[in-house]
Write a protein that holds these residues in place. Structure first.
Motif, PDB file in Angstrom:
ATOM      1  N   TYR A 177       0.841  -1.204   0.000  1.00 18.82           N
ATOM      2  CA  TYR A 177       0.000   0.000   0.000  1.00 18.82           C
ATOM      3  C   TYR A 177       0.871   1.246   0.000  1.00 18.82           C
ATOM      4  O   TYR A 177       0.733   2.144   0.833  1.00 18.82           O
ATOM      5  N   ASN A 178       1.771   1.318  -1.007  1.00 20.52           N
ATOM      6  CA  ASN A 178       2.752   2.395  -1.044  1.00 20.52           C
ATOM      7  C   ASN A 178       2.258   3.593  -1.847  1.00 20.52           C
ATOM      8  O   ASN A 178       2.920   4.084  -2.763  1.00 20.52           O
ATOM      9  N   THR A 179       1.078   4.067  -1.494  1.00 23.20           N
ATOM     10  CA  THR A 179       0.517   5.276  -2.096  1.00 23.20           C
ATOM     11  C   THR A 179       0.047   6.205  -0.981  1.00 23.20           C
ATOM     12  O   THR A 179      -0.239   5.765   0.139  1.00 23.20           O
ATOM     13  N   TRP A 180      -0.027   7.489  -1.318  1.00 21.51           N
ATOM     14  CA  TRP A 180      -0.514   8.493  -0.365  1.00 21.51           C
ATOM     15  C   TRP A 180      -1.016   9.695  -1.152  1.00 21.51           C
ATOM     16  O   TRP A 180      -0.435  10.032  -2.181  1.00 21.51           O
ATOM     17  N   PRO A 181      -2.121  10.332  -0.758  1.00 21.57           N
ATOM     18  CA  PRO A 181      -2.873  10.153   0.493  1.00 21.57           C
ATOM     19  C   PRO A 181      -3.862   8.990   0.488  1.00 21.57           C
ATOM     20  O   PRO A 181      -4.318   8.584   1.551  1.00 21.57           O
ATOM     21  N   LEU A 182      -4.187   8.451  -0.698  1.00 20.95           N
ATOM     22  CA  LEU A 182      -5.087   7.311  -0.717  1.00 20.95           C
ATOM     23  C   LEU A 182      -4.332   6.041  -0.329  1.00 20.95           C
ATOM     24  O   LEU A 182      -3.118   5.939  -0.523  1.00 20.95           O
ATOM     25  N   MET A 183      -5.065   5.086   0.187  1.00 22.29           N
ATOM     26  CA  MET A 183      -4.476   3.800   0.552  1.00 22.29           C
ATOM     27  C   MET A 183      -5.284   2.714  -0.134  1.00 22.29           C
ATOM     28  O   MET A 183      -6.503   2.616   0.071  1.00 22.29           O
ATOM     29  N   ASP A 184      -4.620   1.937  -0.963  1.00 23.07           N
ATOM     30  CA  ASP A 184      -5.290   0.935  -1.783  1.00 23.07           C
ATOM     31  C   ASP A 184      -6.375   1.581  -2.637  1.00 23.07           C
ATOM     32  O   ASP A 184      -7.439   1.002  -2.877  1.00 23.07           O
ATOM     33  N   GLY A 185      -6.105   2.822  -3.078  1.00 23.94           N
ATOM     34  CA  GLY A 185      -7.020   3.548  -3.952  1.00 23.94           C
ATOM     35  C   GLY A 185      -8.229   4.142  -3.259  1.00 23.94           C
ATOM     36  O   GLY A 185      -9.131   4.648  -3.936  1.00 23.94           O
ATOM     37  N   GLN A 186      -8.259   4.133  -1.945  1.00 28.40           N
ATOM     38  CA  GLN A 186      -9.420   4.614  -1.210  1.00 28.40           C
ATOM     39  C   GLN A 186      -8.978   5.451  -0.006  1.00 28.40           C
ATOM     40  O   GLN A 186      -7.872   5.301   0.494  1.00 28.40           O
ATOM     41  N   VAL A 187      -9.891   6.330   0.440  1.00 32.36           N
ATOM     42  CA  VAL A 187      -9.627   7.097   1.655  1.00 32.36           C
ATOM     43  C   VAL A 187      -9.636   6.158   2.849  1.00 32.36           C
ATOM     44  O   VAL A 187      -8.742   6.186   3.700  1.00 32.36           O
ATOM     45  N   VAL A 188     -10.670   5.323   2.914  1.00 32.98           N
ATOM     46  CA  VAL A 188     -10.762   4.285   3.940  1.00 32.98           C
ATOM     47  C   VAL A 188     -10.811   2.949   3.208  1.00 32.98           C
ATOM     48  O   VAL A 188     -11.841   2.599   2.629  1.00 32.98           O
ATOM     49  N   THR A 219      -4.640  -2.896   8.127  1.00 33.86           N
ATOM     50  CA  THR A 219      -5.222  -2.181   9.255  1.00 33.86           C
ATOM     51  C   THR A 219      -4.149  -1.501  10.087  1.00 33.86           C
ATOM     52  O   THR A 219      -4.299  -0.342  10.501  1.00 33.86           O
ATOM     53  N   VAL A 220      -3.060  -2.201  10.324  1.00 33.15           N
ATOM     54  CA  VAL A 220      -1.979  -1.635  11.132  1.00 33.15           C
ATOM     55  C   VAL A 220      -1.395  -0.395  10.456  1.00 33.15           C
ATOM     56  O   VAL A 220      -1.160   0.632  11.100  1.00 33.15           O
ATOM     57  N   GLN A 221      -1.164  -0.466   9.142  1.00 30.77           N
ATOM     58  CA  GLN A 221      -0.637   0.717   8.456  1.00 30.77           C
ATOM     59  C   GLN A 221      -1.655   1.858   8.469  1.00 30.77           C
ATOM     60  O   GLN A 221      -1.283   3.027   8.657  1.00 30.77           O
ATOM     61  N   PHE A 222      -2.925   1.541   8.286  1.00 30.54           N
ATOM     62  CA  PHE A 222      -3.962   2.577   8.273  1.00 30.54           C
ATOM     63  C   PHE A 222      -4.052   3.278   9.632  1.00 30.54           C
ATOM     64  O   PHE A 222      -4.130   4.510   9.707  1.00 30.54           O
ATOM     65  N   VAL A 223      -4.006   2.505  10.700  1.00 29.44           N
ATOM     66  CA  VAL A 223      -4.071   3.100  12.039  1.00 29.44           C
ATOM     67  C   VAL A 223      -2.824   3.942  12.304  1.00 29.44           C
ATOM     68  O   VAL A 223      -2.900   5.006  12.931  1.00 29.44           O
ATOM     69  N   HIS A 224      -1.681   3.490  11.811  1.00 29.57           N
ATOM     70  CA  HIS A 224      -0.445   4.269  11.960  1.00 29.57           C
ATOM     71  C   HIS A 224      -0.579   5.605  11.235  1.00 29.57           C
ATOM     72  O   HIS A 224      -0.126   6.650  11.733  1.00 29.57           O
ATOM     73  N   ARG A 225      -1.194   5.593  10.075  1.00 32.03           N
ATOM     74  CA  ARG A 225      -1.439   6.842   9.348  1.00 32.03           C
ATOM     75  C   ARG A 225      -2.364   7.758  10.148  1.00 32.03           C
ATOM     76  O   ARG A 225      -2.100   8.964  10.282  1.00 32.03           O
ATOM     77  N   LEU A 226      -3.428   7.195  10.692  1.00 28.17           N
ATOM     78  CA  LEU A 226      -4.364   8.010  11.473  1.00 28.17           C
ATOM     79  C   LEU A 226      -3.671   8.610  12.694  1.00 28.17           C
ATOM     80  O   LEU A 226      -3.919   9.758  13.071  1.00 28.17           O
ATOM     81  N   GLY A 227      -2.808   7.823  13.329  1.00 29.15           N
ATOM     82  CA  GLY A 227      -2.068   8.330  14.479  1.00 29.15           C
ATOM     83  C   GLY A 227      -1.187   9.508  14.108  1.00 29.15           C
ATOM     84  O   GLY A 227      -1.068  10.474  14.878  1.00 29.15           O
ATOM     85  N   ALA A 228      -0.579   9.440  12.922  1.00 29.07           N
ATOM     86  CA  ALA A 228       0.266  10.547  12.460  1.00 29.07           C
ATOM     87  C   ALA A 228      -0.574  11.795  12.229  1.00 29.07           C
ATOM     88  O   ALA A 228      -0.167  12.906  12.610  1.00 29.07           O
ATOM     89  N   TYR A 229      -1.751  11.633  11.611  1.00 26.47           N
ATOM     90  CA  TYR A 229      -2.620  12.786  11.379  1.00 26.47           C
ATOM     91  C   TYR A 229      -3.058  13.420  12.699  1.00 26.47           C
ATOM     92  O   TYR A 229      -3.081  14.643  12.851  1.00 26.47           O
ATOM     93  N   ALA A 230      -3.398  12.574  13.655  1.00 24.82           N
ATOM     94  CA  ALA A 230      -3.856  13.082  14.953  1.00 24.82           C
ATOM     95  C   ALA A 230      -2.738  13.829  15.671  1.00 24.82           C
ATOM     96  O   ALA A 230      -2.951  14.914  16.230  1.00 24.82           O
TER      97      ALA A 230
END
Length: 349
Positions: free
Chosen positions: A224-235, A255-266
């Motif tokens: 999932y080496n894309t940003w800001p989308l992940m696997d082509g989707q926001v969620v 899920t682990v990478q997605f939560v890590h991204r959310l933690g960075a945003y927060a």
């Protein structure tokens, strides 16, 4: 404060800063050990004898034979040459040697300061606590390695994340104590509750580092080496593909990478809001400057993280990202500690 007390505190503070720098180096070397998949190359825990590496061809062959018995060799590295084994062995040996060096660099000066009466009574349990945490971390390190020696081809991501987080807790405690020994005028915090925000930021950084440990343990950054989308989707879909659902937050790479991204945003949002609020309440104050620099550090760390992801986690970028996390943690600790002022204790030994 009597000059003798001030001098002792200065010496202890500088010593603790050296220890903190060594811990940071140890964490970065540990990251390199993980990225080069070297962590299982030494299959025995020899706290004393293990400080001496193999010195002869026979000893090298003995270590190599032990490694060839574990699943990582049998399933992934079968056919590895002895010269290749030496490369991964030296990474793990260096990590363990540096860990032992940190222990000695802490224990011996502690003994000296203690026996010569340079440590104030209130400070002694804090320093002994740091020593105990270091000993516990050594046990956690072997507990982590042992998870990859029997059935797995790599260490457990649960144990890796605990090992990394414990190292960062030791760093946090070391810097907190050292920062409190700084002789400086006590500037008032912007509000009576500013210290709560400072502690919240420290806690958020530690949680983000723990999540980063899970990402590393699952090699989740390699997908999932894309940003800001992940696997082509926001969620992205399939965040809760595993059952029971809680396993996804520890074992599902997506899920682990997605939560890590959310933690960075927060974390980014909280530090920016805190910096803006601090500047409004006390423009140009020490606390406002600290909050601003901390927010900028988080912005830089986020940029490094995104770059590392987009480049498919090259080792140099990954280690820069890990070092950046430690720098952000140190900045957060310094800032939060400053919101408390100095230790208010008798200036006597």
């Amino acid at each position: 404060m009597p000059p003798r007390v001030a001098g002792n505190r200065r010496a202890i503070r500088l010593w603790l800063y050296v220890i903190a720098a060594m811990v940071m180096a140890l964490v970065v070397v540990g990251g390199a050990t993980r990225l080069t998949e070297s962590g299982l190359s030494i299959t025995e825990w020899k706290p004393i004898h293990g400080v001496i590496p193999p010195l002869s061809d026979a000893e090298w062959q003995e270590e190599f034979d032990l490694y060839r018995q574990i699943p990582q060799y049998q399933q992934i590295n079968r056919g590895m040459a002895l010269s290749e084994f030496k490369t991964i062995y030296w990474w793990e040996w260096s990590h363990r040697f540096l860990a032992r060096s940190v222990g000695l660099a802490f224990a011996l000066p502690l003994l000296f300061f203690w026996l010569t009466g340079r440590i104030e009574p209130w400070l002694k349990p804090r320093l002994v606590g740091l020593l105990a945490l270091g000993g516990l971390q050594g046990g956690i390190g072997w507990w982590m390695v042992a998870s990859g020696l029997v059935e797995r081809t790599e260490v457990s991501q649960y144990r890796l994340a605990v090992h990394l987080t414990m190292a960062c807790l030791i760093l946090t405690a070391t810097l907190w104590i050292a920062r409190g020994l700084v002789a400086r005028p006590t500037a008032p915090a912007p509000t009576d509750r500013s210290w709560l925000v400072g502690l919240l930021i420290v806690a958020m950084v530690l949680v983000q580092i723990y999540l980063g440990g899970l990402v590393a343990g699952l090699d989740a950054g390699l997908s999932y080496n894309t940003w800001p989308l992940m696997d082509g989707q926001v969620v992205p879909a399939n965040l809760l593909a595993m059952s029971p659902a809680w396993r996804n937050f520890f074992e599902n790479p997506m899920t682990v990478q997605f939560v890590h991204r959310l933690g960075a945003y927060a974390l980014l949002a909280v530090t920016i809001v805190h910096a803006v609020a601090a500047q409004r309440m006390g423009p140009g104050s020490r606390h406002a400057r600290g909050a601003t620099w901390l927010a900028l550090a988080v912005v830089a760390q986020a940029a490094i993280g995104i770059t590392t992801l987009l480049l498919h986690v090259p080792i140099d970028a990954a280690l820069t990202h890990q070092a950046g996390a430690l720098a952000v943690l140190a900045g957060a600790v310094f800032h939060a500690r400053g919101l408390f002022g100095r230790y208010r204790v008798p200036a006597t030994i």
